[in-house]
Write a protein that holds these residues in place. Sequence first.
Motif, PDB file in Angstrom:
ATOM      1  N   THR A 162       0.826  -1.210   0.000  1.00  0.00           N
ATOM      2  CA  THR A 162       0.000   0.000   0.000  1.00  0.00           C
ATOM      3  C   THR A 162       0.858   1.258   0.000  1.00  0.00           C
ATOM      4  O   THR A 162       0.535   2.245  -0.673  1.00  0.00           O
ATOM      5  N   ASN A 188      -9.015  -4.329  -7.908  1.00  0.00           N
ATOM      6  CA  ASN A 188      -9.400  -4.186  -6.499  1.00  0.00           C
ATOM      7  C   ASN A 188      -8.492  -5.049  -5.611  1.00  0.00           C
ATOM      8  O   ASN A 188      -8.942  -5.940  -4.904  1.00  0.00           O
ATOM      9  N   ALA A 189      -7.186  -4.770  -5.652  1.00  0.00           N
ATOM     10  CA  ALA A 189      -6.228  -5.496  -4.823  1.00  0.00           C
ATOM     11  C   ALA A 189      -6.098  -4.825  -3.461  1.00  0.00           C
ATOM     12  O   ALA A 189      -6.375  -3.629  -3.309  1.00  0.00           O
ATOM     13  N   THR A 190      -5.674  -5.594  -2.461  1.00  0.00           N
ATOM     14  CA  THR A 190      -5.552  -5.048  -1.110  1.00  0.00           C
ATOM     15  C   THR A 190      -4.493  -3.954  -1.024  1.00  0.00           C
ATOM     16  O   THR A 190      -4.548  -3.099  -0.139  1.00  0.00           O
ATOM     17  N   SER A 191      -3.531  -3.984  -1.929  1.00  0.00           N
ATOM     18  CA  SER A 191      -2.462  -2.980  -1.907  1.00  0.00           C
ATOM     19  C   SER A 191      -2.858  -1.687  -2.615  1.00  0.00           C
ATOM     20  O   SER A 191      -2.108  -0.708  -2.566  1.00  0.00           O
ATOM     21  N   PRO A 208     -14.314  -6.823  -7.468  1.00  0.00           N
ATOM     22  CA  PRO A 208     -13.457  -7.921  -6.993  1.00  0.00           C
ATOM     23  C   PRO A 208     -13.541  -9.146  -7.914  1.00  0.00           C
ATOM     24  O   PRO A 208     -14.594  -9.451  -8.479  1.00  0.00           O
TER      25      PRO A 208
END
Length: 371
Positions: A162, A188-191, A208
């Motif tokens: 991130t 839509n990645a967590t990072s 997602p």
Amino acid sequence: MDEVLMKWFRSARAKNIPVSSVLLQEKAREGWLEKLRIRHNISFKQICGEEKSVNPNEITDWIIKLKSLLKGYDDKDIFNADETDLFYRALPDKTLCFKRAIVVVGKFQKSVSLFCCVATCWETWKLQLLFGKAKKPRCFKNIDVRKLSVSWKSNKKVWMTTDIMSDWLVELDKIKKQKRKSILFMSNATSHPGDLKLKNINLVLLPPNTTSMLQPLVQVIIRSFKVGCRKLLRRHALSQISSCKSIEELAKSVSVLDAISWTTSAFKKVEPGVEEYVKIEDDLSIEEENLHISIFLHRATTEALALSEDVDEESPMEDCKIKDYSEALKYSELFKQFFLNNEDSEGLEKLNPTKIHLEKQVCCVKKRNQT
């Protein structure tokens, strides 16, 4: 020819070096590969594989929503970005082997590439960021990282974080300081920080688990880019197999600087929509015209004579002491070490395309003259 090819194949497998069909074809350049495999009881084994599924309803809903999102934006203000992993020391994940042979896979060296593109034309696609595990690899000892053709970052897991993504987006937002607004689509990645507030860029994340269908970069560009990198890796491997004693030594012959050179070269040749780029291993055609060494040397010598004021224009050109491309490749390694020792990043960057060309010529088999 059959005996020579089998001798080379046994030698490569004895070093535990994977040999794919494409690699063997580049070595043999003959039309009897299938007969060879049948005669010697050689099979083709898959080492690894991966599949993903996508909900078609989400795809339909997103396409309808996309029309409203793009209202008010010109094509030149529509951006798309994504990252991908690049195993720059990974030899083929498939290998030709004897049926009872045990297939062993060596360790792969991974880095991550970040791409960004504009919707107006394909030529504006650029490789923005490349990072790996080491903050400053050994090959960077005498290199000014700021002068590399890509930005270099690092973290222990060798993946996007991130913090890295946020810094890159903030920097991109500063570059886009203009009266008009831009829109940037990302997976839509967590990072990927969806809540990051930017002044000049409207950041939109894809739904997602729909990247394989909705992410434009995934459709052709990233795959084409990896094909180019694999092609250059194969050439490097073929030029080094005879001098390497094991797969580990062959893998270590590839440095981060080589990977950077390959990514830059491969990305310049990405052409979306070209069918041969999509077929990564099976049907990849690498037939290219050979540039004879005499032509290459003649051009270089002519340019050198033109720059010298003390040389007589009618002086004959001396015979070149370099016998073949393999020997020329060794000299390129000396030049590479010279530039590293003198901290000459510009010289190293100019040398890389020449080194890639020499590796290509080493791997090319001369066309037989017709009788």
